[in-house]
Structures are given as C-alpha cells and as structure tokens.
Write a protein that holds these residues in place. Structure first.
Motif, short mmCIF file in Angstrom:
data_model
loop_
_atom_site.label_atom_id
_atom_site.label_comp_id
_atom_site.label_asym_id
_atom_site.label_seq_id
_atom_site.Cartn_x
_atom_site.Cartn_y
_atom_site.Cartn_z
N ASP A 22 0.82 -1.21 0.00
CA ASP A 22 0.00 0.00 0.00
C ASP A 22 0.85 1.26 0.00
N ASP A 23 1.99 1.23 0.69
CA ASP A 23 2.87 2.41 0.72
C ASP A 23 3.38 2.74 -0.68
N ALA A 24 3.72 1.73 -1.47
CA ALA A 24 4.19 1.96 -2.84
C ALA A 24 3.08 2.59 -3.69
N TRP A 25 1.84 2.14 -3.51
CA TRP A 25 0.70 2.72 -4.23
C TRP A 25 0.52 4.19 -3.86
N THR A 78 5.58 -4.50 -11.50
CA THR A 78 6.78 -3.79 -11.99
C THR A 78 6.71 -2.32 -11.59
N THR A 79 5.56 -1.72 -11.74
CA THR A 79 5.39 -0.31 -11.36
C THR A 79 5.71 -0.11 -9.89
N MET A 80 5.24 -1.00 -9.07
CA MET A 80 5.37 -0.83 -7.63
C MET A 80 6.76 -1.14 -7.10
N THR A 81 7.54 -1.92 -7.83
CA THR A 81 8.84 -2.35 -7.29
C THR A 81 10.05 -1.74 -8.00
N LEU A 87 4.82 2.71 -15.34
CA LEU A 87 3.45 2.28 -15.57
C LEU A 87 3.37 1.52 -16.89
N LEU A 88 2.39 0.66 -17.02
CA LEU A 88 2.15 -0.05 -18.27
C LEU A 88 0.99 0.63 -18.99
N ALA A 89 1.28 1.29 -20.10
CA ALA A 89 0.25 1.92 -20.91
C ALA A 89 -0.35 0.85 -21.82
N VAL A 90 -1.68 0.83 -21.90
CA VAL A 90 -2.38 -0.20 -22.69
C VAL A 90 -3.34 0.48 -23.66
N ASP A 91 -3.18 0.19 -24.94
CA ASP A 91 -4.09 0.68 -25.97
C ASP A 91 -5.32 -0.24 -25.98
#
Length: 140
Positions: A22-25, A78-81, A87-91
C-alpha cells in the motif's frame, strides 16, 4: 467485471493491479500528483482488478458497448517495485493490447497528450526503446 471504471474528464485511468504494498501505491499517487499542477489521473484501487493483465483489460473493454476507453495505465508489480515506477500503458482502441512502459516522470506529458488527442498511442509506443519503455521526447 462488466466494464472498466471511467476516468474523470481530461484525465487518464491509472488502475492498480498489484496490492502487495500500500505504501508503494500511495507513493506512486503522490509522485503523479507532484508532476503538474493540473490533475492527470483518475486512480482506481479495487482488489477486483488484482493481477489483471493487459489482455484481460482489452477483453473487458471490448465488451463495454458505449463506455469503451481508448487507453489506460496499469500500476502492476513492476510499477510498484522498480525505482522508476514504470506504468504499463495499454491501448484499448486503435491496436487493442499494444503496450509500452513509461517511467512515472513522463506520465503527465503522455497522459495530457493522449487525453486531448494531441498525440496517438502508437506515436508513444513507436518511440519506446528496445525494452518497450518510452524514455521521453529527446530519445525518439
């Protein structure tokens, strides 16, 4: 899940998929909030999306009818660590399932340009490096 959450006007959806820290978020939300004085994110932290993949997001969005998104950002493990919080951008619209990563420092620029349609998702994805990470306009 019948549809994905909708972002607020002129913001991008940042969907949390990793719930290990939660701290990473909260740190990620703070970092994004500090990037610009204008809000660029609609944050969604719902355990129903734990571990959801880019393809699953595309599939859910495809079944959404009129409430479809054109893109979104996943805050995954991956974003959190990773130190750069990529971030993973998704089309979900032009090339459903196409992705690229972007370090959080580029989030405001990418989000703003996608939100107003100034730059297409493919333009950012095409500018990603060999590892699939967008490193900013100077590296295109």
């Amino acid at each position: 899940m019948t549809r994905l959450p909708q972002p607020a006007d002129l913001t991008s959806l940042v969907l949390r998929t990793d719930f290990a820290d939660d701290d990473a978020w909260h740190a990620l939300q703070e970092q994004i909030g500090l990037l610009d004085r204008h809000p660029h994110a609609t944050f969604v932290s719902d355990p129903a999306y734990a571990g959801i993949t880019a393809q699953a997001v595309v599939d859910i969005d495809a079944a959404a009818g009129d409430d479809k998104l054109t893109y979104l950002f996943l805050a995954d493990a991956t974003t959190m660590t990773d130190d750069e919080n990529p971030l993973l951008a998704v089309d979900t619209y032009d090339e459903p399932g196409r992705t690229f990563r972007l370090p959080v420092r580029w989030y405001a620029d990418v989000s703003a340009n996608l939100a107003i349609g100034n730059v297409d998702f493919a333009d950012f994805a095409d500018a990603a490096d060999g590892a699939g990470t967008y490193q900013g306009p100077d590296r295109e």
